[in-house]
Design a protein around this motif. Structure first.
Motif, mmCIF file in Angstrom:
data_model
loop_
_atom_site.group_PDB
_atom_site.id
_atom_site.type_symbol
_atom_site.label_atom_id
_atom_site.label_comp_id
_atom_site.label_asym_id
_atom_site.label_seq_id
_atom_site.Cartn_x
_atom_site.Cartn_y
_atom_site.Cartn_z
ATOM 1 N N GLU A 46 0.831 -1.213 0.000
ATOM 2 C CA GLU A 46 0.000 0.000 0.000
ATOM 3 C C GLU A 46 0.864 1.261 0.000
ATOM 4 O O GLU A 46 0.565 2.223 -0.699
ATOM 5 C CB GLU A 46 -0.951 0.009 1.195
ATOM 6 C CG GLU A 46 -2.047 -1.018 1.115
ATOM 7 C CD GLU A 46 -3.040 -0.748 0.007
ATOM 8 O OE1 GLU A 46 -3.241 0.425 -0.359
ATOM 9 O OE2 GLU A 46 -3.604 -1.724 -0.514
ATOM 10 N N LEU A 49 2.473 1.609 -3.529
ATOM 11 C CA LEU A 49 1.488 2.045 -4.529
ATOM 12 C C LEU A 49 1.077 3.504 -4.316
ATOM 13 O O LEU A 49 0.929 4.263 -5.275
ATOM 14 C CB LEU A 49 0.252 1.135 -4.490
ATOM 15 C CG LEU A 49 0.465 -0.281 -5.009
ATOM 16 C CD1 LEU A 49 -0.761 -1.124 -4.746
ATOM 17 C CD2 LEU A 49 0.823 -0.266 -6.482
ATOM 18 N N TRP A 50 0.901 3.895 -3.056
ATOM 19 C CA TRP A 50 0.514 5.281 -2.758
ATOM 20 C C TRP A 50 1.622 6.246 -3.181
ATOM 21 O O TRP A 50 1.357 7.260 -3.832
ATOM 22 C CB TRP A 50 0.195 5.434 -1.278
ATOM 23 C CG TRP A 50 -0.237 6.812 -0.922
ATOM 24 C CD1 TRP A 50 -1.462 7.377 -1.130
ATOM 25 C CD2 TRP A 50 0.568 7.827 -0.303
ATOM 26 N NE1 TRP A 50 -1.467 8.674 -0.675
ATOM 27 C CE2 TRP A 50 -0.229 8.974 -0.160
ATOM 28 C CE3 TRP A 50 1.884 7.865 0.146
ATOM 29 C CZ2 TRP A 50 0.244 10.142 0.407
ATOM 30 C CZ3 TRP A 50 2.354 9.030 0.712
ATOM 31 C CH2 TRP A 50 1.529 10.156 0.832
ATOM 32 N N TYR A 52 3.933 5.708 -5.383
ATOM 33 C CA TYR A 52 4.032 5.677 -6.846
ATOM 34 C C TYR A 52 2.963 6.577 -7.466
ATOM 35 O O TYR A 52 3.242 7.348 -8.378
ATOM 36 C CB TYR A 52 3.886 4.235 -7.344
ATOM 37 C CG TYR A 52 4.013 4.085 -8.828
ATOM 38 C CD1 TYR A 52 5.267 4.063 -9.428
ATOM 39 C CD2 TYR A 52 2.891 3.964 -9.629
ATOM 40 C CE1 TYR A 52 5.402 3.928 -10.802
ATOM 41 C CE2 TYR A 52 3.008 3.831 -11.007
ATOM 42 C CZ TYR A 52 4.265 3.812 -11.583
ATOM 43 O OH TYR A 52 4.387 3.687 -12.937
ATOM 44 N N LYS A 53 1.737 6.484 -6.942
ATOM 45 C CA LYS A 53 0.638 7.306 -7.458
ATOM 46 C C LYS A 53 0.891 8.786 -7.214
ATOM 47 O O LYS A 53 0.614 9.632 -8.065
ATOM 48 C CB LYS A 53 -0.675 6.890 -6.791
ATOM 49 C CG LYS A 53 -1.872 7.671 -7.258
ATOM 50 C CD LYS A 53 -3.136 7.236 -6.523
ATOM 51 C CE LYS A 53 -4.292 8.124 -6.917
ATOM 52 N NZ LYS A 53 -5.483 7.863 -6.153
#
Length: 108
Positions: A46, A49-50, A52-53
């Motif tokens: 998580e 991904l966070w 990266y976003k």
């Protein structure tokens, strides 16, 4: 003599029951550690991904470590990055006590 045999049988049955109960307790503890290790690995995924976003994740040119942390409950995670021509993969390894769990996320 008969009393001694009856007491011996009761002792054997009791020791067998205690052995089964202790095995159940050990299995329950391992399962709890495994769940905590899984959630630590999920936390690592998580976070990766966070970041990266949000654009704050520094992705290396080659595969390698991108994040690691120890959580409040003494579990920890390590997130690695791997890339092929079309795919990006984050692999998170969570650990707690002797248990380790891994989660992999692939995307383009």
């Amino acid at each position: 003599m008969i009393t001694l045999m009856i007491l011996s049988c009761v002792l054997v049955v009791t020791l067998g029951a205690v052995s089964l109960i202790m095995a159940g307790i050990v299995a329950t503890r391992l399962e709890q550690s495994s769940i905590i290790a899984y959630y630590a690995a999920e936390t690592g995924i998580e976070r990766a991904l966070w970041e990266y976003k949000e654009g704050s994740l520094l992705i290396p040119e080659a595969s390698g470590l991108i994040a690691s942390s120890t959580l409040e409950n003494n579990s920890n995670y390590i997130v690695n990055y791997a890339s092929s021509t079309n795919n990006i993969a984050f692999i998170s390894l969570g650990a707690y006590n002797e248990s380790k769990r891994s989660i992999q996320v692939n995307f383009e």
